[in-house]
Design an enzyme around this catalytic site. Structure first.
Site, PDB file in Angstrom:
ATOM      1  N   ASP A   2       0.884  -1.169   0.000  1.00 38.68           N
ATOM      2  CA  ASP A   2       0.000   0.000   0.000  1.00 38.68           C
ATOM      3  C   ASP A   2       0.920   1.216   0.000  1.00 38.68           C
ATOM      4  O   ASP A   2       1.737   1.372   0.916  1.00 38.68           O
ATOM      5  CB  ASP A   2      -0.876  -0.034   1.262  1.00 38.68           C
ATOM      6  CG  ASP A   2      -1.881   1.104   1.294  1.00 38.68           C
ATOM      7  OD1 ASP A   2      -1.547   2.216   0.818  1.00 38.68           O
ATOM      8  OD2 ASP A   2      -3.000   0.885   1.794  1.00 38.68           O
TER       9      ASP A   2
ATOM     10  N   ASN B  32       2.412   3.912 -10.535  1.00 36.64           N
ATOM     11  CA  ASN B  32       1.152   3.892 -11.291  1.00 36.64           C
ATOM     12  C   ASN B  32      -0.068   3.983 -10.383  1.00 36.64           C
ATOM     13  O   ASN B  32      -1.095   4.547 -10.770  1.00 36.64           O
ATOM     14  CB  ASN B  32       1.101   2.605 -12.123  1.00 36.64           C
ATOM     15  CG  ASN B  32      -0.303   2.291 -12.591  1.00 36.64           C
ATOM     16  OD1 ASN B  32      -0.819   2.912 -13.522  1.00 36.64           O
ATOM     17  ND2 ASN B  32      -0.954   1.339 -11.926  1.00 36.64           N
TER      18      ASN B  32
ATOM     19  N   TYR C  37      -8.345  15.382  -7.265  1.00 35.94           N
ATOM     20  CA  TYR C  37      -7.532  14.613  -8.232  1.00 35.94           C
ATOM     21  C   TYR C  37      -6.643  15.513  -9.099  1.00 35.94           C
ATOM     22  O   TYR C  37      -5.423  15.287  -9.155  1.00 35.94           O
ATOM     23  CB  TYR C  37      -8.463  13.748  -9.082  1.00 35.94           C
ATOM     24  CG  TYR C  37      -7.774  12.865 -10.079  1.00 35.94           C
ATOM     25  CD1 TYR C  37      -7.239  11.632  -9.705  1.00 35.94           C
ATOM     26  CD2 TYR C  37      -7.640  13.240 -11.409  1.00 35.94           C
ATOM     27  CE1 TYR C  37      -6.602  10.806 -10.629  1.00 35.94           C
ATOM     28  CE2 TYR C  37      -7.014  12.430 -12.333  1.00 35.94           C
ATOM     29  CZ  TYR C  37      -6.495  11.216 -11.945  1.00 35.94           C
ATOM     30  OH  TYR C  37      -5.873  10.407 -12.864  1.00 35.94           O
TER      31      TYR C  37
ATOM     32  N   LYS D 192      -2.488  15.565  -9.156  1.00 39.04           N
ATOM     33  CA  LYS D 192      -1.676  15.239 -10.335  1.00 39.04           C
ATOM     34  C   LYS D 192      -0.781  16.428 -10.725  1.00 39.04           C
ATOM     35  O   LYS D 192       0.324  16.241 -11.231  1.00 39.04           O
ATOM     36  CB  LYS D 192      -2.581  14.818 -11.491  1.00 39.04           C
ATOM     37  CG  LYS D 192      -3.306  13.488 -11.222  1.00 39.04           C
ATOM     38  CD  LYS D 192      -2.328  12.326 -11.082  1.00 39.04           C
ATOM     39  CE  LYS D 192      -3.017  10.977 -10.950  1.00 39.04           C
ATOM     40  NZ  LYS D 192      -2.069   9.854 -10.942  1.00 39.04           N
TER      41      LYS D 192
HETATM   42  N1  LIG Z   1      -8.065   5.702 -16.400  1.00 40.38           N
HETATM   43  C1  LIG Z   1      -7.818   6.913 -16.788  1.00 40.38           C
HETATM   44  O1  LIG Z   1      -8.595   7.503 -17.565  1.00 40.38           O
HETATM   45  C2  LIG Z   1      -6.565   7.625 -16.328  1.00 40.38           C
HETATM   46  C3  LIG Z   1      -6.217   8.818 -16.971  1.00 40.38           C
HETATM   47  C4  LIG Z   1      -5.079   9.496 -16.570  1.00 40.38           C
HETATM   48  C5  LIG Z   1      -4.287   8.984 -15.569  1.00 40.38           C
HETATM   49  N2  LIG Z   1      -4.646   7.825 -14.949  1.00 40.38           N
HETATM   50  C6  LIG Z   1      -3.771   7.343 -13.868  1.00 40.38           C
HETATM   51  O2  LIG Z   1      -3.311   6.047 -14.176  1.00 40.38           O
HETATM   52  C7  LIG Z   1      -3.030   5.333 -12.965  1.00 40.38           C
HETATM   53  C8  LIG Z   1      -3.745   3.991 -12.999  1.00 40.38           C
HETATM   54  O3  LIG Z   1      -5.120   4.257 -13.075  1.00 40.38           O
HETATM   55  P1  LIG Z   1      -6.192   3.208 -13.641  1.00 40.38           P
HETATM   56  O4  LIG Z   1      -7.056   3.940 -14.566  1.00 40.38           O
HETATM   57  O5  LIG Z   1      -5.517   1.967 -14.067  1.00 40.38           O
HETATM   58  O6  LIG Z   1      -7.028   2.998 -12.298  1.00 40.38           O
HETATM   59  P2  LIG Z   1      -7.716   1.718 -11.642  1.00 40.38           P
HETATM   60  O7  LIG Z   1      -8.132   0.752 -12.671  1.00 40.38           O
HETATM   61  O8  LIG Z   1      -8.719   2.286 -10.700  1.00 40.38           O
HETATM   62  O9  LIG Z   1      -6.513   1.069 -10.811  1.00 40.38           O
HETATM   63  C9  LIG Z   1      -5.913   1.789  -9.763  1.00 40.38           C
HETATM   64  C10 LIG Z   1      -4.811   0.936  -9.178  1.00 40.38           C
HETATM   65  O10 LIG Z   1      -4.175   1.680  -8.121  1.00 40.38           O
HETATM   66  C11 LIG Z   1      -4.184   0.846  -6.950  1.00 40.38           C
HETATM   67  N3  LIG Z   1      -4.163   1.625  -5.720  1.00 40.38           N
HETATM   68  C12 LIG Z   1      -5.038   2.561  -5.296  1.00 40.38           C
HETATM   69  N4  LIG Z   1      -4.681   3.024  -4.089  1.00 40.38           N
HETATM   70  C13 LIG Z   1      -3.545   2.354  -3.741  1.00 40.38           C
HETATM   71  C14 LIG Z   1      -2.691   2.380  -2.619  1.00 40.38           C
HETATM   72  N5  LIG Z   1      -2.924   3.182  -1.547  1.00 40.38           N
HETATM   73  N6  LIG Z   1      -1.601   1.567  -2.601  1.00 40.38           N
HETATM   74  C15 LIG Z   1      -1.355   0.742  -3.645  1.00 40.38           C
HETATM   75  N7  LIG Z   1      -2.137   0.654  -4.729  1.00 40.38           N
HETATM   76  C16 LIG Z   1      -3.221   1.460  -4.772  1.00 40.38           C
HETATM   77  C17 LIG Z   1      -5.469   0.028  -7.080  1.00 40.38           C
HETATM   78  O11 LIG Z   1      -5.423  -1.057  -6.184  1.00 40.38           O
HETATM   79  P3  LIG Z   1      -6.787  -1.769  -5.617  1.00 40.38           P
HETATM   80  O12 LIG Z   1      -7.210  -2.760  -6.665  1.00 40.38           O
HETATM   81  O13 LIG Z   1      -6.342  -2.376  -4.330  1.00 40.38           O
HETATM   82  O14 LIG Z   1      -7.792  -0.674  -5.426  1.00 40.38           O
HETATM   83  C18 LIG Z   1      -5.367  -0.355  -8.549  1.00 40.38           C
HETATM   84  O15 LIG Z   1      -4.436  -1.384  -8.731  1.00 40.38           O
HETATM   85  C19 LIG Z   1      -3.495   6.236 -11.826  1.00 40.38           C
HETATM   86  O16 LIG Z   1      -2.393   6.928 -11.274  1.00 40.38           O
HETATM   87  C20 LIG Z   1      -4.434   7.206 -12.521  1.00 40.38           C
HETATM   88  O17 LIG Z   1      -4.540   8.430 -11.841  1.00 40.38           O
HETATM   89  C21 LIG Z   1      -5.763   7.128 -15.306  1.00 40.38           C
END
Ligand SMILES: NC(=O)c1ccc[n+]([C@@H]2O[C@H](COP(=O)([O-])OP(=O)(O)OC[C@H]3O[C@@H](n4cnc5c(N)ncnc54)[C@H](OP(=O)(O)O)[C@@H]3O)[C@@H](O)[C@H]2O)c1
Length: 241
Positions: free
Chosen positions: A51, A74, A139, A143
């Protein structure tokens, strides 16, 4: 790789393996969430329960992963609401995870990477760093902070043999996007990219040594507008509801 159990992190892990990574540490909060990830390649994928808000867990990860040369920050969260009146606890959680998490990870793993002869740090940020979309709470601010921390790390770490890369995805088809759309439906006017496409573009950018990586068509468009007119990007992103 933090947050390796789903979304962009899982796709990135798969792409690293496809590109012949010798070993990949897949970090996630829950060990059971890592089972399908390690099962795909038990020889090369090492599960790590981590975590990113826990200093103790990060110290344990440093002990468990002494040969790291590339750290991918990530893991991230989004909490919905407007900063003006949403629960402050939710905002604090976003800052703890998206800002202090990567900060602690870089501080912990930079000496490891340096000791291993240098390498790279990749921070997954967001185009949200460039404008304060009101419905997605803290958020964008988190970022934006990560973006500026990334620039500061670069100055400190490049002389130590560690390149530092900021990644600015637009909308990507993951659970997080589905959650964000429920509060900021205008985000849905942009066609999302798949995590697999984004993962490929991130690793292409890393291999080229790009300091800023815009891994999908929307992020490239926003990045180009931002380079010539940051106010225009602010207008586009803040007016999203
Ligand atoms: N999706 C988009 O449109 C988008 C756009 C721009 C940037 N991003 C960025 O890309 C990254 C990945 O996002 P995603 O879209 O793949 O999101 P996601 O599907 O919601 O996955 C988020 C991941 O982060 C983990 N996480 C959350 N809090 C945590 C903590 N305290 N310690 C360790 N792991 C933690 C989650 O684990 P759990 O399964 O345990 O919750 C999950 O594995 C993020 O930084 C996000 O801000 C996403």
């Amino acid at each position: 790789m933090t947050g390796a159990n789903r979304g962009i992190g899982r796709a990135l892990l798969a792409e690293c393996l496809a590109r012949d990574a010798a070993r990949a540490y897949a970090a996630a909060r829950r060990s059971e969430a890592l089972e399908p990830v390690t099962a795909a390649d038990p020889e090369r994928v090492v599960p790590l329960v981590l975590d990113v808000t826990s200093p103790q867990a990060i110290s344990a990860a440093v002990q468990a992963a002494p040969d790291v040369t590339v750290l991918v920050n990530n893991a991230g969260v989004v909490n919905l609401g407007h900063l003006i009146d949403m629960e402050l606890d939710a905002v604090e959680n976003v800052i703890r995870t998206n800002v202090l998490g990567p900060l602690r990870m870089v501080r912990a793993f930079a000496p490891v990477t340096e000791h291993n002869g240098g390498g790279a740090i990749v921070n997954v940020i967001s185009i949200g760093a460039f404008g304060g979309t009101p419905g997605v709470g803290g958020y964008p601010a988190s970022k934006a902070a990560l973006n500026l921390m990334t620039q500061a790390f670069r100055e400190d770490l490049v002389p130590r043999g560690i390149t530092v890369h900021g990644v600015f995805p637009g909308p990507v088809e993951t659970d997080m996007l589905a959650q964000a759309l429920s509060s900021a439906p205008d985000l849905g006017t942009y066609p999302p990219t798949t995590p697999q496409e984004v993962a490929r573009a991130i690793l292409d950018g890393l291999e080229r040594g790009d300091p800023e990586i815009f891994p999908d068509p929307i992020s490239r468009e926003i990045g180009e507008i931002w380079a010539r007119d940051p106010k225009d990007v602010e207008r586009r992103l803040t007016q999203m509801r």
